[in-house]
Design a protein around this motif. Structure first.
Motif, short mmCIF file in Angstrom:
data_model
loop_
_atom_site.label_atom_id
_atom_site.label_comp_id
_atom_site.label_asym_id
_atom_site.label_seq_id
_atom_site.Cartn_x
_atom_site.Cartn_y
_atom_site.Cartn_z
N ILE A 185 0.84 -1.21 0.00
CA ILE A 185 0.00 0.00 0.00
C ILE A 185 0.87 1.25 0.00
CG2 ILE A 185 -1.64 1.33 1.36
CD1 ILE A 185 -2.88 -1.32 2.26
N PHE A 186 1.92 1.25 0.82
CA PHE A 186 2.80 2.42 0.88
C PHE A 186 3.57 2.61 -0.42
CE2 PHE A 186 3.09 1.69 5.75
CZ PHE A 186 1.85 2.28 5.91
N ASP A 187 4.01 1.54 -1.03
CA ASP A 187 4.70 1.65 -2.32
C ASP A 187 3.78 2.19 -3.41
OD1 ASP A 187 7.11 0.76 -1.36
OD2 ASP A 187 6.75 -1.35 -1.85
N GLU A 188 2.55 1.72 -3.38
CA GLU A 188 1.58 2.22 -4.36
C GLU A 188 1.32 3.71 -4.18
OE1 GLU A 188 -3.16 1.62 -5.38
OE2 GLU A 188 -2.03 -0.05 -4.50
N ILE A 240 -4.69 0.43 -13.67
CA ILE A 240 -4.55 -0.92 -14.20
C ILE A 240 -3.23 -1.55 -13.74
CG2 ILE A 240 -4.26 -2.24 -16.34
CD1 ILE A 240 -6.22 -0.37 -17.68
N LYS A 241 -2.19 -0.77 -13.77
CA LYS A 241 -0.87 -1.28 -13.38
C LYS A 241 -0.86 -1.70 -11.91
CE LYS A 241 3.95 0.21 -13.04
NZ LYS A 241 4.88 1.34 -13.31
N PHE A 286 -2.25 -13.66 -16.82
CA PHE A 286 -2.94 -12.67 -17.66
C PHE A 286 -2.73 -11.23 -17.20
CE2 PHE A 286 -5.52 -16.36 -18.97
CZ PHE A 286 -5.48 -16.19 -20.34
N CYS A 287 -2.04 -11.05 -16.08
CA CYS A 287 -1.75 -9.68 -15.64
C CYS A 287 -0.71 -9.02 -16.54
CB CYS A 287 -1.25 -9.69 -14.20
SG CYS A 287 -2.53 -9.96 -12.96
N ASP A 288 0.28 -9.76 -16.97
CA ASP A 288 1.35 -9.18 -17.79
C ASP A 288 0.84 -8.66 -19.14
OD1 ASP A 288 3.19 -9.64 -15.81
OD2 ASP A 288 3.76 -11.61 -16.57
N PRO A 289 0.00 -9.39 -19.88
CA PRO A 289 -0.52 -8.83 -21.15
C PRO A 289 -1.33 -7.55 -20.96
CG PRO A 289 -0.84 -11.19 -21.10
CD PRO A 289 -0.40 -10.81 -19.73
N ALA A 319 -0.26 -4.08 -22.66
CA ALA A 319 -1.17 -3.43 -23.61
C ALA A 319 -1.50 -2.01 -23.18
CB ALA A 319 -2.44 -4.25 -23.77
N SER A 320 -1.77 -1.81 -21.89
CA SER A 320 -2.10 -0.47 -21.40
C SER A 320 -0.89 0.46 -21.48
CB SER A 320 -2.60 -0.56 -19.96
OG SER A 320 -1.60 -1.08 -19.10
N SER A 321 0.30 -0.06 -21.18
CA SER A 321 1.50 0.77 -21.28
C SER A 321 1.80 1.17 -22.72
CB SER A 321 2.69 0.00 -20.68
OG SER A 321 3.87 0.76 -20.79
#
Length: 504
Positions: free
Chosen positions: A12-15, A138-139, A228-231, A235-237
């Motif tokens: 949470i702190f890193d985010e 999303i990230k 499926f998190c990596d695709p 894609a968003s990046s």
């Protein structure tokens, strides 16, 4: 603290730290004069819009100070309640991000309102900041899914993550769809459409995997979610990087030197606030595993002090700025206090009267020594002195004819005029040879602030053309066909005296 909760708390702190840093780099460090909000009401250069955003900035500053002091108080306490502590840090992150957006937007409005600046021209991608925020959501959602343990992914957490993914996907697809409609190049249109399809399909696969894990929380389903998190992240990046090209985001605003200085001042103070809050997030993250609590407490005190100081400076800067005074307006030249009028400027007037006489009258006037002696005594001196009451004295030789007090509305503070009427009064037929549509008595001349406007004034200083004391169309003197000295009564008396002497 317990190792089971440390992982999720640090996440949470890193985010929070990454969010503040990313938004600060996009809006503050880049120093690119672009509006953050693209609605027409938010781009109006009016005092109401400025006051609205200024009040919002001050409101967020107050909230941020309260939250930062609350966090510092908990850090200095004997025991930290981590659940409430994490909520306060997340609230602080939201406030700081919103404050950065407001500060960047109000800095843009102030800079564009300064003369010499031009607003930014929008491109097909109307809101790059909103697109970046969606990509960040999303990230972080995908990062949390990948780094969380199976026991930490409770059903309500999965629902929140799916809702965040869906909302962010909708934002990105809407922006790209509208951008594709505004682009004339067919290749770029197809590229935007393909990017939307890519992120939509990959996100759909990820959401479907999350639903499967929710119904059957097994290790296999969790690995499917992670796969499926990596695709989705890729894609968003890629979509954000493609949409951020200069041809799609438009042209930034052009600022003058004064506007650029003001713009950077506001962004600099906002960046100081953001940097201090980033250090707060790092301090509380290190507090999770650190054994030296005293060191982190000192860091928190310094960060809160920096936040308070920068917030006070930003508040004072916005409150002291007068938005309406920056609007470009024409200023009339200032009227010099003192200037003198040489007597040479009156020579054309005397010359005009000399040529208006008949040759017979000129001959008679020049052959009479007695008339010459009397006419040489006819001088006029007008002195206008500055003050609450200005005294004008008219003298002819030794006898004082009249004096009056005048108070013109707007005129130079000192005017001095001298001229001679030696040959003017010797004209017997002046009333016939020289006539003006407007005739004045000496008293009306003295009471008029425009008594010298008919003369050919030669001044060493400039004055405003809008001043009512010069060039006033409403004055009777402005309508005169020929210059009248306003001394017809004196001339008439001198003419009658000469006529009586000639008859005798």
């Amino acid at each position: 603290m317990m190792n089971d909760n440390a992982r999720s708390i640090v996440l949470i702190f890193d985010e929070s730290l990454t969010r503040i840093q990313t938004v600060s780099e996009l809006l503050l460090i880049s120093c690119t004069p672009r509006p953050v909000y693209s609605r027409p009401d938010d781009l109006t250069l009016s005092g109401d819009t400025f006051v609205k955003y200024r009040d919002r900035v001050i409101g967020q500053l107050n909230k941020m100070l309260i939250l930062s002091r609350d966090i510092a108080t908990q850090v200095h306490g004997k025991q930290i309640h981590w659940k409430q502590f994490c909520q306060r840090v997340q609230e602080l992150t939201t406030v700081v991000i919103y404050l950065s957006e407001l500060s960047a937007h109000i800095a843009y409005l102030i800079a564009i309102n300064i003369p010499g600046s031009e607003p930014a021209k929008p491109g097909p991608v109307t809101n790059l900041h909103q697109l970046t925020q969606a990509e960040l959501d999303i990230k972080f959602s995908c990062t949390r899914l990948k780094r969380s343990k199976m026991n930490d992914l409770h059903p309500h957490v999965l629902v929140d993550l799916c809702s965040c993914l869906t909302k962010s996907l909708t934002t990105m697809t809407d922006i790209c769809r509208h951008a594709a409609e505004k682009i004339s190049d067919t290749n770029d249109q197809d590229q935007f459409k393909l990017c939307v399809k890519a992120i939509t399909s990959t996100t759909g696969c990820l959401v479907s995997s999350i639903k499967s894990f929710k119904h059957s929380p097994t290790e296999t389903h969790l690995q499917r979610v992670v796969a499926f998190c990596d695709p989705v992240t890729a894609a968003s990046s890629a979509l954000l990087r493609f949409a951020s090209e200069e041809t799609f985001i438009g042209t930034p605003g052009s600022l003058s030197s004064q506007a650029s200085e003001m713009y950077k001042s506001i962004l600099g103070l906002s960046m100081s606030i953001a940097s201090a809050n980033i250090q707060i997030c790092r301090a509380v993250r290190d507090l999770v595993y650190s054994t030296s609590i005293k060191r982190n407490q000192d860091r928190m005190s310094l960060c809160v002090e920096s936040v308070t100081r920068s917030s006070s400076q930003l508040r004072d800067l916005l409150l002291s700025h007068d938005f309406s005074s920056r609007i470009e307006s024409k200023k009339s030249p200032k009227l010099s206090k003192d200037f003198s009028i040489p007597s040479s400027a009156l020579e054309p007037v005397e010359h005009h009267h000399r040529h208006s006489r008949s040759s017979k009258n000129r001959k008679e006037g020049s052959q009479s020594p007695k008339n010459k002696e009397k006419m040489l005594k006819l001088t006029e001196k007008i002195s206008l002195h500055s003050g609450d009451k200005d005294l004008v004295q008219l003298t002819t030789g030794d006898n004082s004819i009249s004096e009056a007090v005048v108070s013109p509305s707007s005129r130079p503070s000192s005017i001095s005029v001298e001229f001679s009427l030696s040959d003017v009064a010797s004209d017997d037929n002046r009333q016939e040879g020289y006539s003006s549509p407007n005739r004045y008595s000496p008293s009306s001349l003295l009471l008029s602030p425009l008594s010298t406007s008919s003369l050919s004034l030669e001044s060493t200083s400039s004055f405003s053309a809008d001043a009512p004391c010069f060039g006033d169309d409403s004055s009777p003197l402005a309508d005169s066909a020929e210059p009248t000295l306003g001394l017809e009564q004196l001339v008439k008396e001198a003419s009658e005296e000469k006529s009586s002497e000639n008859q005798g």
